[in-house]
Design a protein around this motif. Structure first.
Motif, PDB file in Angstrom:
ATOM      1  N   HIS A   1      -5.332   6.239   2.702  1.00 37.14           N
ATOM      2  CA  HIS A   1      -5.434   4.911   3.322  1.00 37.14           C
ATOM      3  C   HIS A   1      -4.207   4.052   3.009  1.00 37.14           C
ATOM      4  O   HIS A   1      -3.539   3.544   3.925  1.00 37.14           O
ATOM      5  CB  HIS A   1      -6.705   4.227   2.814  1.00 37.14           C
ATOM      6  CG  HIS A   1      -6.945   2.861   3.371  1.00 37.14           C
ATOM      7  ND1 HIS A   1      -7.224   2.637   4.705  1.00 37.14           N
ATOM      8  CD2 HIS A   1      -6.952   1.635   2.774  1.00 37.14           C
ATOM      9  CE1 HIS A   1      -7.402   1.340   4.907  1.00 37.14           C
ATOM     10  NE2 HIS A   1      -7.235   0.710   3.752  1.00 37.14           N
TER      11      HIS A   1
ATOM     12  N   LYS B   1      -8.852  -1.140  11.291  1.00 36.18           N
ATOM     13  CA  LYS B   1     -10.090  -0.517  10.821  1.00 36.18           C
ATOM     14  C   LYS B   1     -10.540  -1.155   9.513  1.00 36.18           C
ATOM     15  O   LYS B   1     -11.736  -1.449   9.318  1.00 36.18           O
ATOM     16  CB  LYS B   1      -9.860   0.987  10.635  1.00 36.18           C
ATOM     17  CG  LYS B   1     -11.131   1.799  10.428  1.00 36.18           C
ATOM     18  CD  LYS B   1     -10.785   3.290  10.400  1.00 36.18           C
ATOM     19  CE  LYS B   1     -12.051   4.149  10.397  1.00 36.18           C
ATOM     20  NZ  LYS B   1     -11.723   5.605  10.415  1.00 36.18           N
ATOM     21  N   GLU B   2      -9.589  -1.389   8.612  1.00 38.20           N
ATOM     22  CA  GLU B   2      -9.943  -2.035   7.341  1.00 38.20           C
ATOM     23  C   GLU B   2     -10.467  -3.446   7.576  1.00 38.20           C
ATOM     24  O   GLU B   2     -11.418  -3.877   6.922  1.00 38.20           O
ATOM     25  CB  GLU B   2      -8.731  -2.093   6.409  1.00 38.20           C
ATOM     26  CG  GLU B   2      -9.083  -2.694   5.054  1.00 38.20           C
ATOM     27  CD  GLU B   2      -7.871  -2.943   4.187  1.00 38.20           C
ATOM     28  OE1 GLU B   2      -7.706  -4.080   3.708  1.00 38.20           O
ATOM     29  OE2 GLU B   2      -7.090  -1.998   3.989  1.00 38.20           O
TER      30      GLU B   2
ATOM     31  N   LYS C   1     -10.511   3.998  18.272  1.00 35.83           N
ATOM     32  CA  LYS C   1      -9.896   5.027  17.434  1.00 35.83           C
ATOM     33  C   LYS C   1      -8.535   5.469  17.948  1.00 35.83           C
ATOM     34  O   LYS C   1      -7.717   5.997  17.177  1.00 35.83           O
ATOM     35  CB  LYS C   1     -10.817   6.239  17.309  1.00 35.83           C
ATOM     36  CG  LYS C   1     -11.184   6.916  18.603  1.00 35.83           C
ATOM     37  CD  LYS C   1     -12.155   8.070  18.371  1.00 35.83           C
ATOM     38  CE  LYS C   1     -12.595   8.729  19.671  1.00 35.83           C
ATOM     39  NZ  LYS C   1     -11.477   9.298  20.442  1.00 35.83           N
TER      40      LYS C   1
ATOM     41  N   ASN D   1      -0.779   2.913  14.096  1.00 39.52           N
ATOM     42  CA  ASN D   1      -0.353   2.294  12.832  1.00 39.52           C
ATOM     43  C   ASN D   1       1.039   1.696  12.919  1.00 39.52           C
ATOM     44  O   ASN D   1       1.349   0.709  12.246  1.00 39.52           O
ATOM     45  CB  ASN D   1      -0.346   3.332  11.705  1.00 39.52           C
ATOM     46  CG  ASN D   1      -1.728   3.651  11.192  1.00 39.52           C
ATOM     47  OD1 ASN D   1      -2.724   3.130  11.677  1.00 39.52           O
ATOM     48  ND2 ASN D   1      -1.794   4.522  10.199  1.00 39.52           N
TER      49      ASN D   1
ATOM     50  N   GLU E   1     -16.342   3.350   3.030  1.00 33.00           N
ATOM     51  CA  GLU E   1     -15.123   4.164   3.029  1.00 33.00           C
ATOM     52  C   GLU E   1     -14.727   4.483   1.587  1.00 33.00           C
ATOM     53  O   GLU E   1     -13.762   3.938   1.046  1.00 33.00           O
ATOM     54  CB  GLU E   1     -13.985   3.421   3.752  1.00 33.00           C
ATOM     55  CG  GLU E   1     -14.242   3.125   5.215  1.00 33.00           C
ATOM     56  CD  GLU E   1     -14.189   4.372   6.095  1.00 33.00           C
ATOM     57  OE1 GLU E   1     -13.882   5.469   5.575  1.00 33.00           O
ATOM     58  OE2 GLU E   1     -14.440   4.251   7.306  1.00 33.00           O
TER      59      GLU E   1
ATOM     60  N   TRP F   1     -10.973   5.354   0.333  1.00 34.09           N
ATOM     61  CA  TRP F   1      -9.853   4.429   0.552  1.00 34.09           C
ATOM     62  C   TRP F   1      -9.333   3.784  -0.727  1.00 34.09           C
ATOM     63  O   TRP F   1      -8.251   3.217  -0.727  1.00 34.09           O
ATOM     64  CB  TRP F   1     -10.276   3.321   1.515  1.00 34.09           C
ATOM     65  CG  TRP F   1     -10.356   3.736   2.939  1.00 34.09           C
ATOM     66  CD1 TRP F   1     -10.229   4.994   3.449  1.00 34.09           C
ATOM     67  CD2 TRP F   1     -10.592   2.874   4.062  1.00 34.09           C
ATOM     68  NE1 TRP F   1     -10.369   4.979   4.818  1.00 34.09           N
ATOM     69  CE2 TRP F   1     -10.592   3.679   5.222  1.00 34.09           C
ATOM     70  CE3 TRP F   1     -10.812   1.505   4.201  1.00 34.09           C
ATOM     71  CZ2 TRP F   1     -10.792   3.163   6.499  1.00 34.09           C
ATOM     72  CZ3 TRP F   1     -11.011   0.990   5.464  1.00 34.09           C
ATOM     73  CH2 TRP F   1     -10.993   1.813   6.605  1.00 34.09           C
TER      74      TRP F   1
ATOM     75  N   GLN G   1      -0.869   5.350   4.402  1.00 38.82           N
ATOM     76  CA  GLN G   1      -0.598   4.963   5.785  1.00 38.82           C
ATOM     77  C   GLN G   1       0.059   3.586   5.844  1.00 38.82           C
ATOM     78  O   GLN G   1       0.971   3.349   6.631  1.00 38.82           O
ATOM     79  CB  GLN G   1      -1.893   4.973   6.596  1.00 38.82           C
ATOM     80  CG  GLN G   1      -2.466   6.367   6.799  1.00 38.82           C
ATOM     81  CD  GLN G   1      -3.705   6.363   7.684  1.00 38.82           C
ATOM     82  OE1 GLN G   1      -3.749   5.675   8.693  1.00 38.82           O
ATOM     83  NE2 GLN G   1      -4.704   7.143   7.294  1.00 38.82           N
ATOM     84  N   TYR G   2      -0.398   2.688   4.977  1.00 39.01           N
ATOM     85  CA  TYR G   2       0.245   1.373   4.914  1.00 39.01           C
ATOM     86  C   TYR G   2       1.698   1.495   4.458  1.00 39.01           C
ATOM     87  O   TYR G   2       2.587   0.796   4.945  1.00 39.01           O
ATOM     88  CB  TYR G   2      -0.515   0.464   3.950  1.00 39.01           C
ATOM     89  CG  TYR G   2      -1.820  -0.075   4.477  1.00 39.01           C
ATOM     90  CD1 TYR G   2      -2.059  -0.206   5.841  1.00 39.01           C
ATOM     91  CD2 TYR G   2      -2.825  -0.463   3.597  1.00 39.01           C
ATOM     92  CE1 TYR G   2      -3.251  -0.703   6.312  1.00 39.01           C
ATOM     93  CE2 TYR G   2      -4.031  -0.973   4.054  1.00 39.01           C
ATOM     94  CZ  TYR G   2      -4.242  -1.088   5.417  1.00 39.01           C
ATOM     95  OH  TYR G   2      -5.434  -1.589   5.886  1.00 39.01           O
TER      96      TYR G   2
ATOM     97  N   SER H   1      -5.208   0.258  14.696  1.00 39.58           N
ATOM     98  CA  SER H   1      -4.492   0.802  13.543  1.00 39.58           C
ATOM     99  C   SER H   1      -5.419   0.950  12.342  1.00 39.58           C
ATOM    100  O   SER H   1      -6.567   0.495  12.339  1.00 39.58           O
ATOM    101  CB  SER H   1      -3.332  -0.123  13.172  1.00 39.58           C
ATOM    102  OG  SER H   1      -3.847  -1.350  12.662  1.00 39.58           O
ATOM    103  N   ASN H   2      -4.862   1.554  11.302  1.00 38.92           N
ATOM    104  CA  ASN H   2      -5.572   1.668  10.038  1.00 38.92           C
ATOM    105  C   ASN H   2      -5.916   0.282   9.490  1.00 38.92           C
ATOM    106  O   ASN H   2      -7.003   0.052   8.964  1.00 38.92           O
ATOM    107  CB  ASN H   2      -4.677   2.423   9.044  1.00 38.92           C
ATOM    108  CG  ASN H   2      -5.366   2.727   7.745  1.00 38.92           C
ATOM    109  OD1 ASN H   2      -6.494   3.203   7.747  1.00 38.92           O
ATOM    110  ND2 ASN H   2      -4.691   2.477   6.635  1.00 38.92           N
TER     111      ASN H   2
END
Length: 956
Positions: free
Chosen positions: A755, A389-390, A381, A799, A436, A439, A758-759, A385-386
């Motif tokens: 979600h 996690k995906e 965590k 990220n 999730e 997202w 953040q990208y 990065s995000n």
């Protein structure tokens, strides 16, 4: 299997070092990775540890010597006749395995020959279906240490084995009998063998890592598609399902895992060695490629949900630092979702998942013991990065989906792989959404799969989803079908099918399919039949049967571009080809599809219209001067859309003045369709560029990502011309408002909540810096300098690290590169190592990149599993392009995307001709597609360079 597989094996290259300190060589082309390299140097059939030769033998065999371990060495070889049963790639329909008893002892220390080996014995009980005096069973790279023994389970005695031989070409152990087996009778074949626990990432292999400077060895497996035969003799075809009884002998202090639960664990002594003997419960009836057995010093975390044991295994340090927690927390909800979705309880008593330091694929769905790359299962965590996690949640969902679709019900043969992998690639988004729900992850299939595979399927050298069974025979042909067509096109057309049937009907047919064929094998039309049954039970109005509709999407390659003329209401379809001058193979359906067209006008969405022929007229699609038509809503259909000029102008105006009137996925679609239609010469390139004008006011990720991916093609085509600077200025103008948006929203000290937001924050930073925005460059430089001043505290948010690392190394020199390498070497989180490994390729000094290329040949620096992607990343750097090409003429990801000059095309074609006598195996299609794409690039640049330069000077 996870999507990493087709990347590594279809466009993969593997380095090998020839001799200590000798020149390092990388074998060319995707097919010639370490496993397939050996097949180009096959020994011919030779008799081993037997009294007489088979009654029918090849006319010429190799001159061979048999070592004390039974290994065969070849001095000369000639081609054997092809009419012998053992010279056929498919097993005859004479024997059917029922149960196996397999005992294996992997050695986790080197022997006196500096080899890691395993020994084992196996017995298989099989039924004779048709009388035969020949037993063919797969065996690859195994040395038989004793003669096989055949016994009967019926009355009387078994036939006598008069000879046996290993036949490496087709990977058989060939056993000749003195009389025929009796149809209907059952027999048991016993073998003892030895194999190498090599580091080739296939079969029963070893993975290595260091813990407190002490090397640790893991014995692990990767059987799919044809490597179970490297672990023990077996009938290694997916339809040859059986029950497996697995026993592992292993060192005290290690843990043994397999598909079943442990039923016994005792201390034993073998060859004066103290060992643990672990016996596992018998498996369900299953295919060989789903077997797994692992011996390691890993530890685990676990939970129990409704009596189901869920465990996550990994290196001690990874588990103790909490890197397995996210996987553990998401596995239960995803499993429960799929139980409801399939209406079938999870068929096993446990679900183990394990993260391996060395693993060729992204993940593998072994039944009850799923194996992963560390980056696909572990999440930290504070460091991951995000995007990391995906990746974890989607790969877990993909592999868990297979526990039913693929494992419980299995394809009969590899020509239908697309159904297995395409289905999992579709429902992974549904499973991840369950874990999730905030997202909105289901939308990302459009970017990750639909748009991605469009680029490949628009080539005349593409191929249909389903091949003829006889065209997929050899192991390299099987490996070739693990590609983007099987995964991403499969996912896209199944998503389209679910859309026009409705999800309710789709799942109803799916549920009866799984219930009917559980523990058995199918072909893809079996699913169509069950979906049709679901349709027939309702009042659903389809214009054709499910099979009639879907066969056109499955049995012919490519997809249509649907053209809508809003002045007349005329609709037409045409096979979309990136280069319209190329000629694809003929199609039984004449490249016509049954197309479900979802569409809307400004006031409302309209019912689906089915285009069932080349041309049709639909009165309602006519518009007045104030109306616009938008088709393929949310990109549910697997096709592109073109419009008359007036409607294009109306849509461009809507994007500029009220973009939210168009759904976010369709804003991305309009960009992607326009750019690709322009590549094909169907619309002007300037029209495509105009679809990006609205981005200065856009803050949604999906349209931005669609635009950036398409603009990347322009960067690749013009990175060595004066267009490059003009383009940079334009893109900087467009991205500056997005950079300022996130500056106000986050002050670059935080990340947004959403979600995809953040990208898009990452996109804003990456593009602003790469186009030279000073505020961005200063921000990145300061972050990296602070980290270099205090390496123990990284001030960069997880990220943003990939972007920051890359920009800092690109603008820096040896000092920055050496610091990043040191951080890479010390990193203990796989996701962080991946970020740094990619960023090291951003260097702009050729000598640094050459040094880095050399590192890919040293597994102590760059793991074998990462060599391919590292070279590919270097090749993606403008400075590294020629270096990578000189370093190895086989970087197919680079070839596929970046070749755009006549000289490069000639190099590629010369390379093809130089190695034609060897052949390219599963790389044949890749090189063919590369040449086609290169020619298209050349033509496109010639035709468009001047007008593109003029547009960027004055974008309107």
């Amino acid at each position: 299997m996870g999507k990493g597989f087709f990347i590594s094996k279809t466009v993969g290259i593997v380095g090998i070092v020839l001799g200590a300190g000798a020149v390092a060589t990388i074998i060319a082309l995707s097919v010639v990775y370490s496993q397939e390299k050996s097949r180009n140097n096959e020994v011919q059939p030779t008799t081993t540890t037997t009294t007489t030769s088979p009654t029918t033998t090849p006319t010429t065999v190799a001159t061979a010597a048999v070592t004390t371990e039974g290994a065969v060495t070849t001095e000369a070889a000639t081609t054997a006749p092809s009419n012998e049963p053992w010279d056929q790639w498919r097993l005859p329909h004479t024997l059917s395995p029922q149960t196996y008893n397999v005992t294996l002892w992997p050695r986790l220390q080197e022997d006196e020959n500096k080899l890691y080996i395993f020994t084992g014995h196996s017995s298989v009980i099989f039924t004779c279906l048709e009388k035969t005096d020949l037993i063919l069973i797969h065996s690859n790279k195994l040395n038989m240490t004793k003669d096989p023994v055949l016994t009967t389970l019926g009355s009387g005695s078994a036939p006598t084995i008069i000879s046996h031989m290993l036949y490496p070409k087709t990977q058989y152990l060939v056993i000749k009998l003195n009389e025929e087996l009796t149809a209907g009778e059952s027999y048991e074949l016993y073998t003892e063998f030895q194999g190498e626990l090599a580091d080739d990432l296939g079969g029963f292999y070893r993975s290595e890592y260091f813990e407190k400077d002490v090397k640790k060895v893991v014995a692990t497996t990767q059987m799919q598609p044809t490597d179970a035969r490297k672990a023990f003799p077996c009938f290694d075809e997916p339809a040859m399902k059986a029950v497996f009884h697995i026993t592992l002998l292993h060192d005290p202090g290690t843990t043994a895992l397999s598909n079943g639960v442990v039923i016994d664990e005792v201390e034993v002594t073998m060859d004066d060695t103290a060992l643990i003997k672990t016996t596992f419960a018998p498996t369900e009836k299953m295919s060989t490629y789903l077997l797994a057995f692992i011996v390691s010093e890993f530890i685990s975390i676990e939970e129990n949900i409704d009596g189901l044991q869920i465990r996550i295994f990994a290196r001690n340090e990874a588990i103790n630092s909490g890197q397995g927690d996210y996987a553990l927390n998401t596995t239960g909800p995803i499993l429960k979702f799929f139980e409801r979705y399939y209406n079938v309880s999870y068929p096993l008593p446990k679900s183990d998942q394990i993260a391996l330091p060395d693993f060729n694929a992204g993940a593998m769905e072994n039944w009850g013991l799923i194996t992963y790359r560390e980056t696909a299962l572990l999440y930290d965590k504070d460091i991951s990065s995000n995007g990391n996690k995906e990746r974890v949640v989607t790969v877990i969902a993909h592999e868990l989906a297979h526990q039913w679709f693929g494992n419980l019900v299995t394809i009969k043969w590899w020509n239908d792989l697309w159904l297995n992998e395409g289905f999992a690639s579709y429902v992974e988004y549904l499973g991840a959404h369950e874990a999730e729900p905030d997202w909105n992850i289901k939308d990302l299939i459009v970017l990750n799969d639909v748009h991605r595979v469009f680029a490949i399927d628009a080539l005349a050298s593409s191929h249909p989803l389903s091949s003829k069974e006889e065209d997929v025979q050899r192991p390299e042909q099987i490996s070739e079908v693990f590609d983007a067509i099987s995964y991403s096109k499969g996912a896209s057309v199944l998503r389209m099918l679910s859309f026009f049937l409705t999800e309710k009907l789709f799942t109803r047919g799916l549920q009866t399919y799984l219930d009917h064929f559980k523990f058995n094998n199918t072909v893809y039309t079996d699913l169509w039949d069950h979906l049709q049954m679901a349709v027939n039970e309702t009042e659903t109005d389809l214009p054709k049967s499910v099979r009639d509709i879907m066969d056109r999407w499955v049995l012919q390659m490519g997809f249509p571009v649907v053209t809508i003329d809003t002045a007349t209401g005329q609709i037409s379809q045409e096979h979309f080809l990136l280069d319209p001058t190329t000629k694809p193979e003929p199609s039984d359906f004449n490249y016509e599809w049954y197309v479900p067209i979802s569409w809307k006008k400004p006031d409302a969405q309209k019912p689906i219209y089915w285009l069932l022929q080349k041309n049709a007229e639909f009165e309602d699609m006519k518009t007045n001067t104030d109306e616009w038509v938008l088709a393929n809503i949310d990109v549910n259909g697997y096709y592109r859309v073109n419009y008359d000029n007036a409607n294009w102008e109306r849509l461009l105006n809507v994007l500029k003045t009220s973009r939210t009137s168009i759904p976010v996925l369709n804003r991305a679609q309009l960009i992607d369709d326009a750019f690709n239609l322009a590549k094909a010469g169907i619309v002007p390139t300037t029209l495509a560029l105009r679809t990006t004008l609205f981005l200065s006011g856009e803050t949604e990720y999906i349209p931005w990502e669609s635009a950036l991916k398409n603009l990347d093609y322009f960067y690749l085509m013009f990175d060595r011309s004066d267009v490059y600077g003009l383009m940079q200025d334009y893109v900087k103008t467009q991205v500056t408002p997005l950079f300022e948006h996130f500056t106000k929203l986050t002050s670059w000290e935080n990340v947004p909540n959403g979600h995809t937001d953040q990208y898009n924050q990452v996109n804003a930073l990456r593009v602003a810096c790469s186009t030279g925005l000073e505020d961005c460059k200063t921000l990145v430089k300061n972050w990296f300098e602070k980290w270099m001043e205090n390496p123990t505290v990284n001030p960069i948010h997880a990220n943003l690290r990939s972007t920051v690392y890359c920009n800092a190394i690109a603008t820096g020199g040896a000092k920055e590169w050496d610091f990043a390498w040191d951080m890479f070497d010390k990193a203990t989180v796989a996701a962080e190592k991946d970020k740094l490994r990619a960023a090291l390729a951003c260097a702009t000094q050729p000598w640094l990149l050459n040094r880095y290329l050399g590192y890919t040949l040293d597994p102590s620096k760059i793991r074998k599993q990462d060599a391919t992607s590292t070279i590919t990343t270097i090749a993606g750097n403008v400075v590294g392009q020629s270096l990578a090409w000189d370093f190895v003429r086989a970087n197919w990801e680079y070839i596929f995307n970046q070749f755009s000059t006549e000289f490069e095309l000639k190099q590629l074609m010369q390379f093809r001709d130089d190695f034609a006598h060897i052949g390219f195996g599963s790389g044949t299609l890749a090189i063919q597609q590369s040449i086609e794409r290169t020619q298209a690039n050349i033509n496109w640049v010639d035709q468009n360079k001047e007008q593109i330069a003029e547009w960027f000077k004055n974008p309107v």
